[in-house]
Design a protein around this motif. Structure first.
Motif, PDB file in Angstrom:
ATOM      1  N   GLU A 234       0.838  -1.295   0.054  1.00 58.23           N
ATOM      2  CA  GLU A 234       0.096  -0.203  -0.040  1.00 58.23           C
ATOM      3  C   GLU A 234       0.857   1.187   0.159  1.00 58.23           C
ATOM      4  O   GLU A 234       1.384   1.790   1.072  1.00 58.23           O
ATOM      5  N   LEU A 235       1.250   1.661  -1.195  1.00 54.13           N
ATOM      6  CA  LEU A 235       2.333   2.686  -1.319  1.00 54.13           C
ATOM      7  C   LEU A 235       1.999   3.940  -0.796  1.00 54.13           C
ATOM      8  O   LEU A 235       0.938   4.490  -0.462  1.00 54.13           O
ATOM      9  N   ARG A 236       3.042   4.810  -0.273  1.00 51.42           N
ATOM     10  CA  ARG A 236       3.061   5.948   0.257  1.00 51.42           C
ATOM     11  C   ARG A 236       4.532   6.346  -0.467  1.00 51.42           C
ATOM     12  O   ARG A 236       5.332   5.946  -0.924  1.00 51.42           O
ATOM     13  N   ALA A 237       4.495   7.830  -0.509  1.00 55.86           N
ATOM     14  CA  ALA A 237       5.614   8.322  -1.289  1.00 55.86           C
ATOM     15  C   ALA A 237       7.130   8.021  -0.854  1.00 55.86           C
ATOM     16  O   ALA A 237       8.220   7.888  -1.605  1.00 55.86           O
ATOM     17  N   THR A 238       7.372   7.873   0.339  1.00 62.57           N
ATOM     18  CA  THR A 238       8.671   7.327   1.074  1.00 62.57           C
ATOM     19  C   THR A 238       8.867   5.906   1.009  1.00 62.57           C
ATOM     20  O   THR A 238       9.871   5.166   1.416  1.00 62.57           O
ATOM     21  N   GLY A 239       8.001   5.131   0.445  1.00 62.28           N
ATOM     22  CA  GLY A 239       8.054   3.633   0.426  1.00 62.28           C
ATOM     23  C   GLY A 239       6.719   2.628   0.657  1.00 62.28           C
ATOM     24  O   GLY A 239       6.633   1.829   0.232  1.00 62.28           O
ATOM     25  N   GLY A 240       5.941   3.068   1.953  1.00 61.25           N
ATOM     26  CA  GLY A 240       4.707   2.569   1.791  1.00 61.25           C
ATOM     27  C   GLY A 240       4.199   2.749   3.305  1.00 61.25           C
ATOM     28  O   GLY A 240       4.613   3.767   4.116  1.00 61.25           O
ATOM     29  N   LEU A 241       2.779   2.336   3.326  1.00 56.30           N
ATOM     30  CA  LEU A 241       2.156   2.836   4.578  1.00 56.30           C
ATOM     31  C   LEU A 241       2.638   2.273   5.903  1.00 56.30           C
ATOM     32  O   LEU A 241       3.191   1.265   5.941  1.00 56.30           O
ATOM     33  N   ILE A 242       2.834   3.047   6.804  1.00 59.32           N
ATOM     34  CA  ILE A 242       3.141   2.692   8.218  1.00 59.32           C
ATOM     35  C   ILE A 242       2.298   1.675   8.849  1.00 59.32           C
ATOM     36  O   ILE A 242       1.355   1.995   9.454  1.00 59.32           O
ATOM     37  N   GLY A 243       2.814   0.522   8.875  1.00 56.71           N
ATOM     38  CA  GLY A 243       1.650  -0.633   9.182  1.00 56.71           C
ATOM     39  C   GLY A 243       1.940  -0.902  10.767  1.00 56.71           C
ATOM     40  O   GLY A 243       0.974  -1.257  11.551  1.00 56.71           O
ATOM     41  N   SER A 244       3.227  -0.883  11.179  1.00 49.55           N
ATOM     42  CA  SER A 244       3.413  -1.102  12.528  1.00 49.55           C
ATOM     43  C   SER A 244       4.535  -0.017  13.189  1.00 49.55           C
ATOM     44  O   SER A 244       5.429   0.341  12.200  1.00 49.55           O
ATOM     45  N   ILE A 245       4.792   0.012  14.336  1.00 50.01           N
ATOM     46  CA  ILE A 245       6.005   0.980  14.542  1.00 50.01           C
ATOM     47  C   ILE A 245       6.515   0.634  15.954  1.00 50.01           C
ATOM     48  O   ILE A 245       5.669   0.121  16.983  1.00 50.01           O
ATOM     49  N   ALA A 246       7.561   0.989  16.144  1.00 52.42           N
ATOM     50  CA  ALA A 246       8.100   0.168  17.318  1.00 52.42           C
ATOM     51  C   ALA A 246       9.126   1.207  18.064  1.00 52.42           C
ATOM     52  O   ALA A 246       9.752   2.033  17.239  1.00 52.42           O
TER      53      ALA A 246
END
Length: 621
Positions: free
Chosen positions: A243-255
């Motif tokens: 699921e593309l975003r300009a920097t590479g993709g949607l942020i699916g998870s974050i740590a």
């Protein structure tokens, strides 16, 4: 009566001494000319002999350069030091041979002097590189050898890197000085053989410069960023290129990862959907950005990277984390499954709690396709799988892996723009801004138009796993006023199966939730032109097409929507006119995507951009 002696009575005068032969003026001139000719001959012979000897010394130094590189690559410090010492001896001798008083005086002679000056500059620069760059770097190579940079018990020994910082800084300064000296030589004023030597030297230094800068930046940044001066906290955002975003993709998870004295620990892991949204932006997003990408950039974590300006996206994500969890954020780092695939080459297969074994070969298809088929209607389970996979790889890396393999994987990921780093510390961010890791908007120069092509999913699904992209670009001076016209051509193809609407899970197709028929792929392409440039045209199949036009930090931007059914393709052509460029140099920054066929992209390869000829039609002129 007369007194005194008469003429006849006077005593005879003494005879005049015999006259000496006199040098005629013409003889003096001839003598001077002879002396000058002899001196000139001796000077020419002196310079010729010393020039020949200097050339021999420089030729003898070439194998030493190769030997140093080979020894460093083989982690053989003894051989590297031996080759470096020999290189230094040859380079210093060449510099001495071309810097004596006779040579320096001759450098003032018209035409001849320019050639002699170029030779002495090359010799001096070679000596500088050998004595003040290669030799000191070889002396510290063992302490910062990637094969020795190993996380043991989750900790990296920072002491050798800190100790290497002064030598590295001096070497970088010396190299920059030598490169500047070589760059100052006017190739148009020297004879062909010397001009070729200058061009070769420039090429070699340009080839080495990025590697030297990368090493210098690593030595300068790593200790501080890993907590040598106090604890640090970083957000590691996992981007999903399905699921593309300009920097590479949607942020699916974050740590949240904590770093202290070289030790890195995984603190908190959450799904991207657990943060926000907010009714109003939590960060001051520029009006131009909101105009191009809408108001969600500052409200939804999944949309902070609609903008290709990664530092802006990172600051926004950090503000959202602090608003949700409190604390401080020292930086933001992005990764994706392609990066995990590269890391798995260093770690080897990693067992997951689910019973799966994650490998370099299956990471991308499993995490971006297989998991959606396994849990078609359970996004929470999908998020949990992603989180556990990332955690397992992190723990394996922290437990200790081969340093050389790890550095290779990370470097390759950075080269392909799949790892981006932002630091909240100004001095660190200033250094990062000079690297490809910064993710900043492209910067043009008078010689080069820096363009950008960025993709954002508009389907609201994971269909970009099946999106194939192709980018071509060119630049030319078509106008009488010398302004440069640049052209970007993007072709998108939906490679999903014809029955994608029913064969793929609803979570993947989007099930028409956002008005896009299942199986279709809708993409927003953001075309960025050169700094201070103008948008000239936006076309497909020769006809004008609608676009959202605006600017971003002084760059013209056109945002175009393309919607494709399975098997369909569409090409969009965008032209820009440069207002400050006088040469048709060109670079193109492109969102890293997947290949569209389920295979894993080549880690380390930047998105390919083919070259095309700009048609200098009457409209462009």
């Amino acid at each position: 009566m007369a007194t005194g002696l008469s003429h006849h009575e006077a005593p005879p005068r003494p005879a005049a001494p015999p006259s000496e032969p006199r040098l005629q003026r013409r003889d003096v001139v001839i003598l001077v000319l002879i002396i000058v000719a002899v001196l000139a001959f001796l000077a020419i012979a002196w310079i010729a002999v010393r020039g020949f000897l200097a050339q021999q010394e420089l030729n003898a130094a070439v194998p030493d350069v190769k030997a140093v590189r080979a020894a460093v690559a083989a982690s053989d410090p003894a051989q590297a030091k031996s080759a470096a010492a020999d290189l230094q001896k040859h380079a210093h001798t060449a510099a001495s041979l071309t810097s004596d008083p006779v040579w320096q005086v001759a450098e003032g002679i018209p035409w001849v002097g320019a050639n002699l000056s170029a030779v002495s500059t090359i010799s001096r620069a070679t000596d500088t590189v050998a004595s003040h760059v290669i030799t000191p770097l070889v002396s510290i190579a063992g302490s910062v050898d990637p094969s020795t940079l190993r996380l043991t018990g989750g900790r990296l020994d920072l002491a050798p890197i800190v100790a290497a910082q002064p030598a590295m800084a001096k070497a970088q300064t010396a190299f920059d000085s030598a490169q500047s000296d070589i760059g100052s030589i006017d190739q148009g004023s020297v004879i062909s053989p010397i001009g070729s030597a200058v061009a070769k030297m420039r090429s070699l230094m340009s080839e080495v410069a990025p590697d030297l800068q990368a090493i210098g930046n690593t030595v300068r940044l790593l200790p501080g960023m890993l907590g040598a001066d106090g604890p640090r906290s970083y957000l590691v955002a996992a981007q999903n290129p399905a699921e593309l975003r300009a920097t590479g993709g949607l942020i699916g998870s974050i740590a949240l990862v904590n770093a202290d004295k070289g030790a890195a620990t995984l603190s908190t892991e959450v799904a991207g959907t657990s943060i926000g949204p907010w009714p109003t932006p939590v960060f001051d997003v520029p009006a131009a950005t909101s105009g191009l990408y809408g108001p969600l950039v500052g409200r939804y974590l999944q949309d902070v990277n609609y903008t290709p300006d990664f530092p802006l996206a990172a600051r926004t994500a950090a503000a959202m984390w602090v608003r949700t969890h409190g604390g401080t954020v020292d930086g933001v780092i992005t990764v994706d499954p392609v990066v995990l695939s590269a890391l798995l080459k260093a770690t080897g297969p990693v067992a997951l709690p689910s019973g799966d074994v994650l490998t370099s070969a299956n990471a991308v298809p499993l995490l971006l396709s297989g998991i959606y088929a396994r849990y078609p209607d359970a996004p929470q389970k999908q998020d949990a799988f992603f989180t556990k996979a990332a955690s397992a790889v992190f723990n394996r890396v922290a437990g200790g892996v081969d340093g050389k393999a790890l550095v290779k994987a990370l470097a390759a990921s950075g080269t392909s723009d799949r790892i981006q780093i932002w630091s909240s510390h100004p001095s660190e961010q200033s250094t990062l801004q000079t690297t490809t890791l910064a993710g900043a908007l492209p910067v043009s120069t008078p010689e080069t138009a820096a363009l950008g092509v960025y993709f954002n999913d508009a389907t609201g699904s994971k269909m970009d796993y099946y999106l194939r992209t192709s980018v071509s670009a060119g630049a030319a001076v078509c106008r009488a006023d010398g302004k440069v016209t640049s052209m970007v051509q993007v072709t998108l193809t939906n490679s999903a199966p014809a029955n994608a609407a029913t064969a793929l899970p609803a979570y993947v197709t989007g099930a028409g939730t956002y008005g896009v028929p299942p199986g279709d792929i809708k993409t927003r392409i953001a075309f960025y032109g050169p700094d201070q440039g103008l948008l000239a045209s936006v076309k497909s199949k020769g006809a004008d097409i609608p676009s959202i036009a605006g600017t971003d930090s002084g760059r013209p931007v056109a945002v175009v929507e393309v919607q494709l059914a399975p098997g369909q393709s569409e090409t969009v052509d965008v032209q820009f006119l440069g207002t400050v460029q006088w040469a048709p140099g060109l670079t193109v920054d492109v969102t890293p995507t997947l290949k569209g066929d389920g295979s894993t992209p080549d880690v380390g390869a930047r998105p390919a951009v083919a070259r095309i000829a700009v048609p200098c039609t009457s409209a462009i002129k």
